[in-house]
Structures are given as structure tokens and as C-alpha cells.
Design a protein around this motif. Structure first.
Motif, short mmCIF file in Angstrom:
data_model
loop_
_atom_site.label_atom_id
_atom_site.label_comp_id
_atom_site.label_asym_id
_atom_site.label_seq_id
_atom_site.Cartn_x
_atom_site.Cartn_y
_atom_site.Cartn_z
N PRO A 283 0.83 -1.22 0.00
CA PRO A 283 0.00 0.00 0.00
C PRO A 283 0.86 1.26 0.00
CG PRO A 283 0.08 -0.92 2.20
CD PRO A 283 0.83 -1.89 1.31
N ILE A 284 1.45 1.57 -1.16
CA ILE A 284 2.38 2.69 -1.24
C ILE A 284 1.70 4.02 -0.92
CG2 ILE A 284 3.78 4.02 -2.87
CD1 ILE A 284 4.57 1.37 -4.15
N GLY A 285 0.46 4.19 -1.38
CA GLY A 285 -0.26 5.42 -1.08
C GLY A 285 -0.43 5.65 0.41
N LYS A 286 -0.77 4.60 1.12
CA LYS A 286 -0.94 4.73 2.57
C LYS A 286 0.40 4.97 3.26
CE LYS A 286 -5.14 1.91 2.67
NZ LYS A 286 -5.77 0.65 3.14
N ILE A 287 1.46 4.35 2.74
CA ILE A 287 2.80 4.60 3.29
C ILE A 287 3.16 6.07 3.12
CG2 ILE A 287 5.25 4.10 2.98
CD1 ILE A 287 4.45 1.25 2.17
N LEU A 288 2.84 6.62 1.95
CA LEU A 288 3.13 8.03 1.67
C LEU A 288 2.43 8.94 2.67
CD1 LEU A 288 4.14 10.40 -0.09
CD2 LEU A 288 2.13 10.05 -1.53
N PHE A 289 1.14 8.72 2.88
CA PHE A 289 0.40 9.58 3.81
C PHE A 289 0.87 9.38 5.25
CE2 PHE A 289 -2.67 9.69 0.25
CZ PHE A 289 -2.84 11.06 0.17
N GLY A 290 1.18 8.15 5.61
CA GLY A 290 1.70 7.90 6.95
C GLY A 290 3.02 8.61 7.17
N ALA A 291 3.88 8.63 6.15
CA ALA A 291 5.17 9.30 6.26
C ALA A 291 4.99 10.80 6.47
CB ALA A 291 6.00 9.03 5.01
N LEU A 292 4.03 11.40 5.77
CA LEU A 292 3.82 12.84 5.92
C LEU A 292 3.18 13.19 7.27
CD1 LEU A 292 2.86 13.77 2.29
CD2 LEU A 292 4.86 14.53 3.56
N LEU A 293 2.38 12.30 7.81
CA LEU A 293 1.88 12.51 9.17
C LEU A 293 3.04 12.49 10.17
CD1 LEU A 293 -1.38 10.34 9.08
CD2 LEU A 293 -1.26 12.83 9.27
N CYS A 294 3.99 11.58 9.95
CA CYS A 294 5.19 11.54 10.80
C CYS A 294 6.00 12.82 10.64
CB CYS A 294 6.05 10.33 10.44
SG CYS A 294 5.38 8.75 10.99
N PHE A 295 6.06 13.33 9.41
CA PHE A 295 6.78 14.58 9.14
C PHE A 295 6.20 15.71 9.99
CE2 PHE A 295 7.42 18.56 6.95
CZ PHE A 295 8.70 18.48 6.42
N GLY A 296 4.88 15.82 10.00
CA GLY A 296 4.24 16.87 10.79
C GLY A 296 4.46 16.70 12.27
N ALA A 297 4.34 15.46 12.76
CA ALA A 297 4.53 15.20 14.19
C ALA A 297 5.97 15.51 14.60
CB ALA A 297 4.19 13.75 14.50
N ALA A 298 6.95 15.14 13.76
CA ALA A 298 8.35 15.42 14.07
C ALA A 298 8.61 16.92 14.10
CB ALA A 298 9.25 14.74 13.05
N THR A 299 7.93 17.67 13.23
CA THR A 299 8.08 19.13 13.24
C THR A 299 7.61 19.72 14.55
OG1 THR A 299 7.78 19.22 10.83
CG2 THR A 299 7.42 21.26 12.06
N VAL A 300 6.49 19.21 15.07
CA VAL A 300 5.97 19.70 16.36
C VAL A 300 6.95 19.40 17.49
CG1 VAL A 300 4.12 19.46 18.06
CG2 VAL A 300 3.57 19.56 15.61
N VAL A 301 7.50 18.18 17.50
CA VAL A 301 8.46 17.81 18.55
C VAL A 301 9.68 18.73 18.48
CG1 VAL A 301 10.04 16.01 19.34
CG2 VAL A 301 7.70 15.41 18.68
N PHE A 302 10.19 18.95 17.28
CA PHE A 302 11.34 19.85 17.14
C PHE A 302 11.00 21.25 17.63
CE2 PHE A 302 13.42 23.21 14.70
CZ PHE A 302 14.75 22.99 15.08
N ALA A 303 9.80 21.70 17.30
CA ALA A 303 9.40 23.07 17.65
C ALA A 303 9.47 23.33 19.15
CB ALA A 303 8.00 23.35 17.12
N VAL A 304 9.05 22.35 19.96
CA VAL A 304 8.95 22.58 21.41
C VAL A 304 10.21 22.14 22.16
CG1 VAL A 304 6.44 22.38 21.33
CG2 VAL A 304 7.82 20.34 21.83
N SER A 305 11.14 21.48 21.47
CA SER A 305 12.33 20.95 22.15
C SER A 305 13.32 22.06 22.49
CB SER A 305 13.02 19.90 21.27
OG SER A 305 14.26 19.53 21.82
N THR A 306 13.89 21.96 23.66
CA THR A 306 14.98 22.86 24.07
C THR A 306 16.25 22.07 24.37
OG1 THR A 306 14.22 22.79 26.37
CG2 THR A 306 13.41 24.60 24.99
#
Length: 415
Positions: A283-306
Motif C-alpha cells: 500500500p504505497i499510497g498509505k505509506i506516503l500519507f503515513g510518512a507525511l503525518l510523521c513529518f508533521g509530528a516530528a516538526t511539532v516535537v522539534f518546535a517545542v524541544s529545548t
């Protein structure tokens, strides 16, 4: 129309690896330049908005030249175009070096030289993207794309780190080495010879200028993946804010900025190497969307990290997630596009990518000036996740992709 099999890693290794070396030199130069320019502007102004203007200075030439770029790439010798562009980028970097060594470099001069380099890169990037399909057979394209991406991302690891450390030694030295690397890449790609293509016979008309856009619009899978990357990275790109995170939040110097900029490429190269050896199936399409959800979540973690180690880990995950999108998008564009259209389609694709990266930097700088650095990055990460969920509903064909191998140009990808 099938493309000529001008060579493969097994049939013509020298040409293939020359291409990889030239692309690596260009990518490393660009990454070193990004670190040096970002730190230079923040040193001169101390302004998040001025950092965002770097992205705008890179974006404007791209959006103005994109449609013309596609016509050039489809009508003239592609390696020569890339070589000329790298030579111009080298001159822009050497101009920055001269300004630093001479003590007369100003904010306005930095922006002007960045725009000169960006204008050349507007031609280089989409033209470079057309070279790989002429070097490998179609059934090896996903692997070759992943290997090319890993080479590019390895340069993205080394480039920012080297740029940060060299800039800490002397700012002018960083710009000087960037110019030398661009020159090296220009010589490498200038010697690259591909199978001759029939000259373009279609006259330049308004319809031919916009044909790349029309072609992408006619392919829902291609339109979905390109536009998904545009909006996801546009909202989630926090790279413009890295000088502020390095200087003010994580309390490091130029070396820290270099490491932060390298971290996404560490994740990306690891993912690309894995995909080169084990291409995506299922399911490459689902893998693609899952990867971009991870991208967004990782951005949030980076944003709040000190804490620097957590920030680096978040950026590594972000880069690995983005690499999945890069491989899927690049493979789809190259597989579904006839060779005579590839320059124009690649130019439009590059515009979308540039919009997400450069305009995303401007968006991040602007929102950071309005709301603050951390809220801006958090909002961007959440926005990426919301876009991914929305696109799953808007492009069900993209969500259902199950294969990237063997599609004929212009044919539907298996779903």
C-alpha cells in the motif's frame, strides 16, 4: 513513447556515477551556502523576517522562470544547461566570498547574489531531474532514484556540517569553497554525454508553454503527490528558523546550525538507502500519507524541544519521512511522463518543490515574526498533518497506489 536506454549503472557505470558526483557536488554546495547565508543574514540583522526573505529571494526567480525553463530543457542539450547553471552559481558564491573578504557585503548584496544563484538553480534543478531517466532502464528507475536521492542527501549531511564549521573558521572561506565545489560539478556534468534526442519540433506557443501544467492536471495521481508535497512542506518547513533555534533556543554557534541542518539529511539518506535496496511495495499510497503525518509530528516535537539531542532526533525522523515522499513523487513524474514532455513537467514539479521549500521559509519567517518562533513551528507541523488527512479524501487514487514499477509514460500507475 519509450525513452532511449542510454546507459545504466551496470552498462555504463562511468556516466551514471559522474551524474551522481556532479549532483552531489551541487547539492553539497547549495547546503553549505544555505548555512553560510542564513548565519550571515542573522548576524547582520538579527531578524526572523529577514531570514524568511532569503526564501523569498530564492522563490521569486523560480516562479518567474519556470515555464521558460521547461521549454529550454526540452529543446537544448541538457548536460550543457546544467553545467552553465552551476558555473553561474559558482560566480554568485564567489561574489559573496569577495564581499566578506573585502568587508563590503551588505544585506541587500546578499539578497541580490542569492537571487542570481536562484535564477540559475531554477534552470539547473528541473534539467538535472531529466538526466537520470536517460541513464537507467524503466524497471530500475525506482532504485536509481533512491540511490540518487541518497547521494544527494549524503551531500546534505556533509554540506551543512562543513559549512557551519568552515563559517566558524572564516565566513569568506565558506563562500569560497562553495564556489569551488560548484565549479567542480560544472566540469563533471559538462563531460556527460547522453544518447541524442530528436530535436523538438513543436513550435513555442502559449499552449506548449503551459503544457506541463495541463499534463500534470490530467494525471490525478501526479497532481495529488506534487500538490501534497507543496502544502505539507510549505506549512511544516521550519528550516528558515534554524539559525534562531541554534543561536537563541539551543545555545549553539554556527557549528550547531550546521549539525541541525544536517540532521534531516541523516534520516533521509538512511531511508533512501533502504529504499534503494528494498523498493516500496504494497500500500504505497498509505505509506506516503503515513510518512507525511510523521513529518508533521516530528516538526511539532522539534518546535517545542529545548534539548539538542531531542531536536536532532526529531529532525532525523523528519528527514526520513520526507524521503519517502521524494522517492514516490520523483518516480511518478519520471515514469508517467514522455521524454519529449519531461523538461516541462519537471520544471512545474520543481516549482512546486521550490514553493514548498523557499516560500515555506518565507512563511516560517513571517509567522515567526508575528507569533513567535516556537508557535510558528508548532502551527506548521499541525498544518502538515491536517493537509495529509485532507488529501487522503481529495485524492483516493493516490491513496490506493500499490506499485511504482513498470508504468509506461502517460499510463496510469497501478492502484
Amino acid at each position: 513513447m519509450s525513452r532511449p536506454r542510454a546507459g545504466t549503472p551496470s552498462e555504463s557505470p562511468r556516466r551514471f556515477y559522474t551524474f551522481l558526483a556532479a549532483r552531489g557536488a551541487s547539492s553539497m554546495s547549495f547546503q553549505m551556502l544555505a548555512v553560510a547565508v542564513g548565519w550571515q543574514i542573522y548576524h547582520l540583522t538579527g531578524s526572523a523576517f529577514d531570514l524568511g526573505l532569503i526564501g523569498l529571494a530564492q522563490f521569486l526567480p523560480m516562479v518567474c522562470l519556470t515555464l521558460f525553463v521547461g521549454q529550454v530543457a526540452d529543446r537544448f542539450d541538457r548536460p550543457r544547461i546544467v553545467a552553465i547553471c552551476m558555473a553561474i552559481e559558482s560566480l554568485a558564491a564567489l561574489g559573496l566570498a569577495a564581499g566578506v573578504f573585502g568587508g563590503w557585503l551588505t544585506r541587500e548584496m546578499v539578497y541580490a547574489l542569492v537571487m542570481v544563484g536562484a535564477a540559475a538553480r531554477a534552470f539547473e534543478s528541473p534539467t538535472n531531474a531529466t538526466l537520470l531517466p536517460a541513464l537507467v532502464p524503466r524497471d530500475q528507475l525506482q532504485r536509481a532514484t533512491a540511490l540518487s536521492a541518497s547521494t544527494n542527501q549524503t551531500a546534505q549531511i556533509l554540506g551543512p556540517a562543513c559549512g557551519g564549521f568552515i563559517y566558524a573558521f572564516h565566513p569568506g572561506a565558506a563562500f569560497l569553497i562553495v564556489g569551488i565545489l560548484f565549479t567542480t560539478g560544472a566540469f563533471l556534468v559538462a563531460g556527460l554525454r547522453l544518447a541524442a534526442r530528436p530535436p523538438a519540433r513543436e513550435p513555442v506557443t502559449l499552449a506548449s508553454v503551459f503544457s506541463g501544467i495541463h499534463f500534470i492536471r490530467s494525471k490525478p495521481v501526479m497532481l495529488g503527490t506534487i500538490s501534497l508535497d507543496l502544502f505539507a512542506v510549505l506549512l511544516g518547513g521550519a528550516t528558515a528558523l534554524l539559525p534562531i533555534y541554534a543561536h537563541d533556543i539551543l545555545q549553539t554557534g554556527p557549528w550547531g546550525l550546521g549539525i541541525l541542518r544536517s540532521a534531516p539529511a541523516v534520516g533521509a539518506v538512511a531511508m533512501s538507502l533502504m529504499l534503494a535496496h528494498r523498493p516500496m511495495t504494497g500500500p504505497i499510497g498509505k505509506i506516503l500519507f503515513g510518512a507525511l503525518l510523521c513529518f508533521g509530528a516530528a516538526t511539532v516535537v522539534f518546535a517545542v524541544s529545548t534539548w539538542l539531542p531531542l531536536s536532532l532526533l526529531a529532525l532525523v525522523v523528519l528527514g526520513a519521512s520526507d524521503s519517502v515522499s521524494v522517492v514516490v513523487r520523483s518516480t511518478l513524474v519520471q515514469l508517467m511522463t514522455p521524454d519529449e514532455m519531461l523538461g516541462r513537467v519537471s520544471a512545474v514539479s520543481t516549482l512546486f518543490i521550490g514553493t514548498s521549500n523557499q516560500l515555506g521559509e518565507f512563511e516560517s519567517g513571517t509567522t515567526a515574526a508575528w507569533f513567535g518562533v516556537v508557535p510558528s513551528a508548532v502551527i506548521g507541523g499541525i498544518g502538515t498533518m491536517l493537509v495529509s488527512l485532507l488529501w487522503m479524501r481529495l485524492f483516493p487514487t493516490l491513496r490506493g497506489i500499490r506499485s511504482l514499477d513498470g508504468a509506461e509514460p502517460g499510463a496510469a500507475v497501478k492502484a
